[in-house]
Scaffold this active site. Structure first.
Site, PDB file in Angstrom:
ATOM      1  CB  SER A  45      -8.238  -0.292  -3.525  1.00  0.00           C
ATOM      2  OG  SER A  45      -7.401  -0.148  -2.438  1.00  0.00           O
TER       3      SER A  45
ATOM      4  CG  ASP B 233      -4.792  -1.922  -3.674  1.00  0.00           C
ATOM      5  OD1 ASP B 233      -5.275  -3.072  -3.625  1.00  0.00           O
ATOM      6  OD2 ASP B 233      -4.572  -1.248  -2.666  1.00  0.00           O
TER       7      ASP B 233
ATOM      8  CD  GLN C 212      -3.415   5.711  -3.611  1.00  0.00           C
ATOM      9  OE1 GLN C 212      -2.884   6.611  -4.262  1.00  0.00           O
ATOM     10  NE2 GLN C 212      -4.074   5.929  -2.501  1.00  0.00           N
TER      11      GLN C 212
ATOM     12  CE1 TYR D  19      -4.602  -4.326   4.459  1.00  0.00           C
ATOM     13  CE2 TYR D  19      -2.252  -3.949   4.224  1.00  0.00           C
ATOM     14  CZ  TYR D  19      -3.458  -4.368   3.696  1.00  0.00           C
ATOM     15  OH  TYR D  19      -3.518  -4.815   2.409  1.00  0.00           O
TER      16      TYR D  19
ATOM     17  NE  ARG E 292      -4.044  -1.663   1.847  1.00  0.00           N
ATOM     18  CZ  ARG E 292      -4.988  -1.868   2.693  1.00  0.00           C
ATOM     19  NH1 ARG E 292      -4.911  -1.415   3.909  1.00  0.00           N
ATOM     20  NH2 ARG E 292      -6.045  -2.543   2.328  1.00  0.00           N
TER      21      ARG E 292
HETATM   22  P1  NAD Z   1      -9.281  -3.655   5.292  1.00  0.00           P
HETATM   23  O1  NAD Z   1     -10.093  -4.284   4.215  1.00  0.00           O
HETATM   24  O2  NAD Z   1      -8.011  -4.311   5.711  1.00  0.00           O
HETATM   25  O3  NAD Z   1     -10.198  -3.512   6.598  1.00  0.00           O
HETATM   26  C1  NAD Z   1     -11.453  -2.860   6.560  1.00  0.00           C
HETATM   27  C2  NAD Z   1     -11.584  -1.906   7.717  1.00  0.00           C
HETATM   28  O4  NAD Z   1     -11.874  -2.632   8.911  1.00  0.00           O
HETATM   29  C3  NAD Z   1     -10.348  -1.063   8.026  1.00  0.00           C
HETATM   30  O5  NAD Z   1     -10.689   0.305   7.967  1.00  0.00           O
HETATM   31  C4  NAD Z   1      -9.955  -1.485   9.434  1.00  0.00           C
HETATM   32  O6  NAD Z   1      -9.363  -0.440  10.188  1.00  0.00           O
HETATM   33  C5  NAD Z   1     -11.294  -1.922   9.999  1.00  0.00           C
HETATM   34  N1  NAD Z   1     -11.238  -2.745  11.201  1.00  0.00           N
HETATM   35  C6  NAD Z   1     -10.373  -3.756  11.527  1.00  0.00           C
HETATM   36  N2  NAD Z   1     -10.658  -4.261  12.736  1.00  0.00           N
HETATM   37  C7  NAD Z   1     -11.737  -3.574  13.211  1.00  0.00           C
HETATM   38  C8  NAD Z   1     -12.508  -3.639  14.418  1.00  0.00           C
HETATM   39  N3  NAD Z   1     -12.207  -4.502  15.383  1.00  0.00           N
HETATM   40  N4  NAD Z   1     -13.537  -2.779  14.553  1.00  0.00           N
HETATM   41  C9  NAD Z   1     -13.853  -1.868  13.580  1.00  0.00           C
HETATM   42  N5  NAD Z   1     -13.166  -1.772  12.424  1.00  0.00           N
HETATM   43  C10 NAD Z   1     -12.118  -2.599  12.238  1.00  0.00           C
HETATM   44  O7  NAD Z   1      -8.953  -2.138   4.929  1.00  0.00           O
HETATM   45  P2  NAD Z   1      -8.946  -1.439   3.495  1.00  0.00           P
HETATM   46  O8  NAD Z   1     -10.317  -1.145   3.085  1.00  0.00           O
HETATM   47  O9  NAD Z   1      -8.179  -2.248   2.555  1.00  0.00           O
HETATM   48  O10 NAD Z   1      -8.181  -0.044   3.736  1.00  0.00           O
HETATM   49  C11 NAD Z   1      -7.767   0.490   4.935  1.00  0.00           C
HETATM   50  C12 NAD Z   1      -6.955   1.786   4.676  1.00  0.00           C
HETATM   51  O11 NAD Z   1      -5.871   1.587   3.763  1.00  0.00           O
HETATM   52  C13 NAD Z   1      -7.774   2.906   4.088  1.00  0.00           C
HETATM   53  O12 NAD Z   1      -7.447   4.071   4.811  1.00  0.00           O
HETATM   54  C14 NAD Z   1      -7.310   3.017   2.670  1.00  0.00           C
HETATM   55  O13 NAD Z   1      -7.431   4.300   2.141  1.00  0.00           O
HETATM   56  C15 NAD Z   1      -5.868   2.609   2.787  1.00  0.00           C
HETATM   57  N6  NAD Z   1      -5.358   2.073   1.496  1.00  0.00           N
HETATM   58  C16 NAD Z   1      -4.253   2.638   0.919  1.00  0.00           C
HETATM   59  C17 NAD Z   1      -3.776   2.137  -0.304  1.00  0.00           C
HETATM   60  C18 NAD Z   1      -2.568   2.734  -0.983  1.00  0.00           C
HETATM   61  O14 NAD Z   1      -2.077   3.741  -0.536  1.00  0.00           O
HETATM   62  N7  NAD Z   1      -2.064   2.122  -2.051  1.00  0.00           N
HETATM   63  C19 NAD Z   1      -4.404   1.052  -0.903  1.00  0.00           C
HETATM   64  C20 NAD Z   1      -5.520   0.478  -0.275  1.00  0.00           C
HETATM   65  C21 NAD Z   1      -5.983   1.012   0.922  1.00  0.00           C
END
Ligand code: NAD
Length: 375
Positions: free
Chosen positions: A131, A128, A125, A228, A120
Site C-alpha cells: 500500500s 503494509d 495496515q 483483492y 490485509r
Molecule cells: P491490487 O494492487 O491487487 O489491484 C489493483 C486494482 O486492480 C484492484 O482494485 C483490483 O480490483 C483491480 N483489478 C483487478 N483486475 C481487474 C480488471 N480485470 N479490470 C479492472 N480492474 C481490475 O489492489 P490494491 O491496490 O492492493 O488494493 C485493493 C483493495 O484492498 C483496496 O480496496 C484497498 O483499500 C484494500 N487494502 C486493504 C488493506 C488492509 O486492510 N490492510 C491493505 C491494502 C489494501
C-alpha cells in the site's frame, strides 16, 4: 539487540531505514548499524543516520552480531555469509520470483520475513509495504503521464484561446488507482475510472471522477476477499472489452493498475484499442512488472504504438526514493515494534499469529511457508 540496515543492490534507490526509525529502534532498546552509503540514493547521508544514533560500517561489520537485518529488496544470499544464524531478514523479498534466494536464506539459517505478504487486516495496515509504495506509484504515474503528454492537463482560458482539459481514464482502482485519480483531478483533468470490484464505484465518485462500469454482467460484489480481485469470467471480460472500446478512443491519458494476486496481470487494452486513441495520447501501464495490462507494453521503456506512447512503468516508488524510503522504513518499524517484547528487548513472533503466518518464509534452516512448499 543489534539491527543491521543493508545498502541495496544497484537499481534499488530506497533505504530500509530513515533517521526517524533509527531513533525509534534505539528508544526501544535496540542498536542500529547501517551499511555505509545505504541512504545515499535516497539523499539521506551517513552523517544524518549517525546523528540519529546509528553506527555505520561495512556489510561484514554491520551483520556481525545483528539479530535483525532490514532491507528493501531481498539481497543475494551470497552477500549474507557473515549473518548470524537465526537472524530475522525483513524486507520485500519477492518470494515467488526469487525462489532460489529464499532457499539460500533457509540454508544460511536466516528467518526470512516477506513484508509484501502482509495479510490485509486492519491491524497490519500500517505495516503494509504494498500500500505505501503503490500510493506513491499512483501519484508518480500521473506525473510521468503529464510529462510525456504534449498538451496541458487543466483547462486554460487565455487571450489566445482555450486549452481543453485532458481526459484521464484510470483502470484498476486499488491503492495506486485511487491516488492516480486524486492526482489527475488536482492537475485539473477530467477523470473517469473502472474496476471489477463494485465497492470502488463510490470511492471513484467521492474523488470527483466518473465511474465506468460493466452493468450487464456481475463483477465482484463489495471489496472482494481481502480487497483483492480474482480472474473474471470470459463473459465479463468480453463485456469489459466492449465497454472499454467505446470509452478509450475518447481518452488522452490512460493509467492501468490492475493486478490479480498470484496471476499474471489481466490484459485490459488490446492493440486495436490502442490504435483507436488519438496520436499523442499516453498510456502508463503500472502492471508492467506483472506482465502488463496493455498490448505492446515493454517493461521499463516507452514504446510508441500507433502514435500512442505506452510507458512500461516499473516500480515507480523507486523514483521517489526519499518519500518511498520513509514510508517503507515506517512499515518495517511498525511491524517490529508491534511484536516487541520489552522484557526480552527483542521482537517475539508467535507461530499462530496471522501476521507471522502470512510473512514467515523460512525458519530453522527450512522453507516453511505453505505458498512456497506447496509449489
Ligand atoms: P491490487 O494492487 O491487487 O489491484 C489493483 C486494482 O486492480 C484492484 O482494485 C483490483 O480490483 C483491480 N483489478 C483487478 N483486475 C481487474 C480488471 N480485470 N479490470 C479492472 N480492474 C481490475 O489492489 P490494491 O491496490 O492492493 O488494493 C485493493 C483493495 O484492498 C483496496 O480496496 C484497498 O483499500 C484494500 N487494502 C486493504 C488493506 C488492509 O486492510 N490492510 C491493505 C491494502 C489494501
Amino acid at each position: 539487540m543489534k539491527i543491521a540496515v543493508l545498502k541495496e543492490a544497484p537499481g534499488e534507490t530506497r533505504c530500509a531505514a530513515i533517521p526517524e526509525t533509527v531513533k525509534k529502534f534505539i528508544a526501544l532498546g535496540g542498536e542500529v548499524a547501517l551499511e555505509k552509503g545505504a541512504g545515499d540514493a535516497a539523499s539521506i547521508f551517513d552523517a544524518e543516520f549517525e546523528a540519529a544514533g546509528a553506527k555505520t560500517g561495512s556489510r561484514t561489520e554491520v551483520l556481525k552480531g545483528a539479530a535483525i537485518i532490514l532491507c528493501v529488496s531481498g539481497p543475494d544470499g551470497a552477500t549474507l555469509k557473515d549473518a548470524e544464524k537465526g537472524a530475522l531478514l525483513v524486507g520485500g523479498l519477492d518470494p515467488v520470483r526469487r525462489r532460489a534466494a529464499i532457499d539460500d536464506y533457509a540454508s544460511a539459517g536466516l528467518e526470512a520475513l516477506a513484508m509484501e505478504w502482509m495479510p490485509r487486516i486492519t491491524r497490519a495496515q500500517s505495516m503494509d509495504i504494498l500500500s505505501s509504495q503503490s500510493n506513491l506509484g499512483g501519484y508518480k504515474a500521473v506525473i510521468d503521464a503529464a510529462a510525456t503528454y504534449g498538451r496541458a492537463f487543466p483547462m486554460m482560458m487565455t487571450a489566445a484561446g482555450t486549452v481543453s482539459p485532458a481526459k484521464v481514464f484510470v483502470m484498476g482502482v486499488g491503492v495506486a488507482g485511487l491516488q492516480a485519480i486524486a492526482t489527475a483531478r488536482r492537475l485539473g483533468a477530467q477523470v473517469s475510472a473502472t474496476d471489477v470490484r463494485s465497492a470502488t464505484k463510490e470511492q471513484i465518485m467521492s474523488l470527483g471522477a466518473k465511474p465506468i462500469f460493466v452493468e450487464n454482467v456481475a463483477g465482484i460484489e463489495g471489496e472482494g476477499a481481502g480487497g483483492y480481485a480474482t480472474e473474471m469470467s470470459e463473459e465479463y471480460q468480453k463485456a469489459q472489452a466492449e465497454l472499454v472500446s467505446g470509452h478509450i478512443a475518447k481518452q488522452d491519458i490512460v493509467i492501468t493498475t490492475a493486478l490479480i494476486p498470484g496471476k499474471p496481470a489481466p490484459r485490459l487494452i488490446s492493440d486495436a484499442q490502442v490504435a483507436s486513441m488519438k496520436a499523442g495520447s499516453v498510456i502508463v501501464d503500472m502492471a508492467a512488472d506483472a506482465g502488463g495490462n496493455v498490448d505492446g507494453t515493454v517493461t521499463g521503456e516507452n514504446a510508441v504504438r500507433h502514435g500512442v506512447t505506452i510507458v512500461g512503468a516499473a516500480n515507480l516508488a523507486r523514483t521517489l526514493a526519499a518519500d518511498a524510503s520513509a514510508l517503507f522504513a515506517r512499515n518495517l518499524y511498525n511491524f517490529l515494534s508491534a511484536f516487541w517484547d520489552k522484557q526480552q528487548a527483542r521482537p517475539v513472533l508467535p507461530d499462530d499469529d496471522e501476521i507471522v503466518k502470512g510473512i514467515r518464509l523460512t525458519q530453522g534452516g527450512k522453507v516453511v511457508h505453505e505458498r512456497l512448499t506447496a509449489a
